[in-house]
Design a protein around this motif. Structure first.
Motif, short mmCIF file in Angstrom:
data_model
loop_
_atom_site.label_atom_id
_atom_site.label_comp_id
_atom_site.label_asym_id
_atom_site.label_seq_id
_atom_site.Cartn_x
_atom_site.Cartn_y
_atom_site.Cartn_z
N GLN A 16 -1.84 3.27 -13.09
CA GLN A 16 -1.04 2.16 -13.61
C GLN A 16 0.26 2.04 -12.83
O GLN A 16 0.69 0.94 -12.48
N ALA A 17 0.89 3.18 -12.53
CA ALA A 17 2.13 3.17 -11.77
C ALA A 17 1.91 2.61 -10.37
O ALA A 17 2.71 1.81 -9.87
N ILE A 48 0.84 -1.21 0.00
CA ILE A 48 0.00 0.00 0.00
C ILE A 48 0.87 1.26 0.00
O ILE A 48 0.60 2.23 -0.73
N SER A 49 1.93 1.24 0.81
CA SER A 49 2.83 2.38 0.86
C SER A 49 3.47 2.64 -0.49
O SER A 49 3.57 3.79 -0.95
N MET A 50 3.93 1.58 -1.15
CA MET A 50 4.53 1.72 -2.48
C MET A 50 3.53 2.28 -3.48
O MET A 50 3.85 3.17 -4.27
N ALA A 51 2.30 1.76 -3.44
CA ALA A 51 1.27 2.19 -4.38
C ALA A 51 0.92 3.67 -4.17
O ALA A 51 0.84 4.44 -5.13
N SER A 101 1.25 -1.22 -10.58
CA SER A 101 2.47 -1.94 -10.91
C SER A 101 3.41 -2.03 -9.71
O SER A 101 4.02 -3.08 -9.45
N SER A 102 3.52 -0.93 -8.96
CA SER A 102 4.39 -0.92 -7.78
C SER A 102 3.89 -1.88 -6.72
O SER A 102 4.66 -2.61 -6.09
N ALA A 103 2.57 -1.86 -6.50
CA ALA A 103 2.00 -2.75 -5.48
C ALA A 103 2.19 -4.21 -5.86
O ALA A 103 2.54 -5.04 -5.01
N ILE A 104 1.98 -4.54 -7.13
CA ILE A 104 2.13 -5.93 -7.58
C ILE A 104 3.58 -6.39 -7.48
O ILE A 104 3.87 -7.49 -6.98
N GLY A 108 2.72 6.00 -2.62
CA GLY A 108 3.87 6.83 -2.94
C GLY A 108 4.03 7.02 -4.44
O GLY A 108 4.30 8.13 -4.92
N GLU A 109 3.87 5.93 -5.17
CA GLU A 109 4.01 6.00 -6.63
C GLU A 109 2.89 6.82 -7.24
O GLU A 109 3.11 7.60 -8.17
N TYR A 110 1.67 6.65 -6.72
CA TYR A 110 0.54 7.42 -7.24
C TYR A 110 0.75 8.92 -7.04
O TYR A 110 0.54 9.72 -7.96
N VAL A 111 1.16 9.30 -5.84
CA VAL A 111 1.40 10.72 -5.55
C VAL A 111 2.52 11.28 -6.41
O VAL A 111 2.41 12.37 -6.99
N SER A 112 3.61 10.50 -6.52
CA SER A 112 4.77 10.96 -7.29
C SER A 112 4.42 11.15 -8.77
O SER A 112 4.72 12.19 -9.37
N VAL A 113 3.77 10.14 -9.34
CA VAL A 113 3.45 10.21 -10.77
C VAL A 113 2.35 11.24 -11.04
O VAL A 113 2.37 11.93 -12.06
N SER A 114 1.41 11.38 -10.10
CA SER A 114 0.36 12.40 -10.26
C SER A 114 0.97 13.79 -10.28
O SER A 114 0.58 14.65 -11.08
#
Length: 240
Positions: free
Chosen positions: A155-156, A69-72, A159-162, A74-80
């Motif tokens: 998508q980012a 969840i943390s990875m997802a 992918s990070s969560a998976i 973090g990645e969502y915020v960063s890419v957004s």
């Protein structure tokens, strides 16, 4: 290349699409590596403190879930954030094209002139690209962006969560499946092998020296497990 037309083969990978795929693959490998190391450190530490399978399983699942969840997020915020910045730049470029088309055309020609084209050729290229798709031509040349291929934050995040989850499953299974006396040695061995693989793949994708990259991740993973093992041993003794 097709010898008669001088056009690329339709199945030959090119340019931005290939670079984007490699970046996504590299991010996936790094995400899996994070899952392996963080979960391995957690379960080894708990296993050093207790032989309770339920405690180890609970800690491992909690770490896996929290990490994914943390990875997802973090990645969502960063890419957004990155996507918002890209959209702002594209909106500014679209406005400039609408209000100052002549200046933008000259600017595009200057870009190609700086790349080594003659003044006449640079002007011709700029005019032809502008006539075809002015916005895309300027976005790619000036900003290095393809307006039709902006990164999708969902998508980012997915992918990070998976990738983190897949990496985390290895040490979790390695600590749970063997008999109690073999748990920690088997986990150490499985994790180090997995890290050697991810390090090798990461080095290959990045074009760096494989041996150094593999050694770096193995030492880091071994150190993380050794530290958490020591902490677990101290906690176990204190609990007794």
């Amino acid at each position: 290349m097709d010898s008669d037309l001088g056009t690329p083969h339709p199945h030959e990978p090119h340019g931005d699409n290939l670079a984007t795929r490699l970046n996504w693959l590299r991010a996936g490998v790094l995400g899996a590596n994070d899952g392996i190391v963080s979960t391995a450190g957690l379960v080894v530490g708990v296993a050093a403190a207790t032989t309770s399978t339920n405690a180890i399983f609970t800690a491992g699942i909690a770490g896996l879930t929290a990490g994914a969840i943390s990875m997802a997020v973090g990645e969502y915020v960063s890419v957004s954030t990155q996507r918002d910045s890209e959209r702002a730049l594209l909106a500014k470029e679209r406005k400039e094209l609408r209000e100052e088309p002549d200046y933008e055309l000259a600017e595009l020609a200057d870009i190609y002139r700086a790349k080594g084209l003659s003044e006449h050729t640079a002007r011709q290229v700029a005019e032809e690209l502008t006539a075809h798709d002015a916005f895309t031509a300027h976005a790619e040349a000036e900003l290095g962006l393809n307006p039709h291929e902006l990164t999708n934050p969902w998508q980012a995040a997915f992918s990070s969560a998976i990738s983190f989850t897949l990496g985390a499953l290895l040490p979790l299974l390695a600590i749970l499946l063997p008999p109690t006396p073999a748990r920690i040695p088997v986990t150490f061995a499985a994790v180090l092998v997995a890290l050697a693989i991810t390090g090798s793949v990461s080095a290959r994708l990045g074009g760096s020296e494989r041996g150094r990259a593999v050694l770096r991740v193995i030492i880091g993973g071994a150190l993380a497990m050794a530290v958490t093992y020591g902490i677990g041993q101290l906690a176990g003794v204190a609990g007794v």
